[in-house]
Scaffold this active site. Structure first.
Site, PDB file in Angstrom:
ATOM      1  N   HIS A 152       0.876  -1.171   0.000  1.00  0.00           N
ATOM      2  CA  HIS A 152       0.000   0.000   0.000  1.00  0.00           C
ATOM      3  C   HIS A 152       0.913   1.221   0.000  1.00  0.00           C
ATOM      4  CE1 HIS A 152      -3.572   2.345   0.498  1.00  0.00           C
ATOM      5  NE2 HIS A 152      -3.123   2.907   1.618  1.00  0.00           N
TER       6      HIS A 152
ATOM      7  N   HIS B 146      -3.523   9.095   1.353  1.00  0.00           N
ATOM      8  CA  HIS B 146      -3.482   7.867   0.554  1.00  0.00           C
ATOM      9  C   HIS B 146      -4.847   7.596  -0.058  1.00  0.00           C
ATOM     10  CE1 HIS B 146      -5.321   5.081   3.719  1.00  0.00           C
ATOM     11  NE2 HIS B 146      -5.180   6.234   4.357  1.00  0.00           N
TER      12      HIS B 146
ATOM     13  N   CYS C 278      -3.436   2.998  -5.332  1.00  0.00           N
ATOM     14  CA  CYS C 278      -2.774   3.932  -4.404  1.00  0.00           C
ATOM     15  C   CYS C 278      -1.352   4.276  -4.845  1.00  0.00           C
ATOM     16  CB  CYS C 278      -2.769   3.342  -2.991  1.00  0.00           C
ATOM     17  SG  CYS C 278      -1.995   1.712  -2.887  1.00  0.00           S
TER      18      CYS C 278
END
Length: 167
Positions: free
Chosen positions: A25, A37, A115
């Site tokens: 991530h 994010h 992301c």
């Protein structure tokens, strides 16, 4: 506090890579302990086993959260590796644009709008995902290997038929 792979502190505009096991991530450090994010439903706090649901999500929210609440118990590191390929934008521009996006609901696709794409677009002005690129290369290699094996099997089966016909 979650372990980090580096002892250095992030600076505003740095990219944060968080290791979630099968995937990473990504977030942008915006200062004062916070990150921005792109958060599909699988990346909300406490998602646990549902983290893999991001594969089917089609929308995600840009969130500003404390670094430690996003990291949880995962390992993380500062990863500005693309600085070697692209000129990073000024930190104040990265932070301003990241913070301006907070709350936005964006289209989400694990392959083209994830992301990592957002983090790289904010830092470099280039929406790119190395983990998607690597996965694509692996699929290409697997496909090429499969085609080669099928070709060899076909040739082998054809030569066995030819041998039977010659006997």
């Amino acid at each position: 506090m979650a372990p980090t792979l580096y002892d250095e502190k992030p600076k505003p505009g740095d990219l944060i890579e968080i290791f979630r096991g099968a995937y990473q991530h990504w977030a942008v450090y915006v200062g004062k302990g916070s990150v921005v994010h792109l958060s599909p439903p699988s990346e909300v706090a406490g998602a646990g086993a549902n983290r893999f649901m991001s594969v089917v999500a089609d929308k995600a929210v840009v969130r500003k959260e404390e670094l430690w609440s996003v990291v949880g118990d995962s390992e993380w590191k500062i990863n500005n590796a693309l600085d070697k390929e692209y000129e990073p934008r000024p930190a104040e521009v990265i932070v301003r644009e990241a913070c301006a996006m907070v709350g936005a609901v964006l289209p989400y696709c694990v392959f083209s709008q994830n992301c990592e794409h957002l983090a790289n677009e904010l830092r470099y002005g280039k929406a790119e995902s190395r983990q998607v690129r690597k996965a694509g290369q692996a699929v290409l290699l697997a496909g090429a290997a499969t085609a080669m094996l099928l070709g060899v099997a076909y040739l082998f089966s054809g030569s066995r038929k030819e041998n039977k016909n010659n006997q």
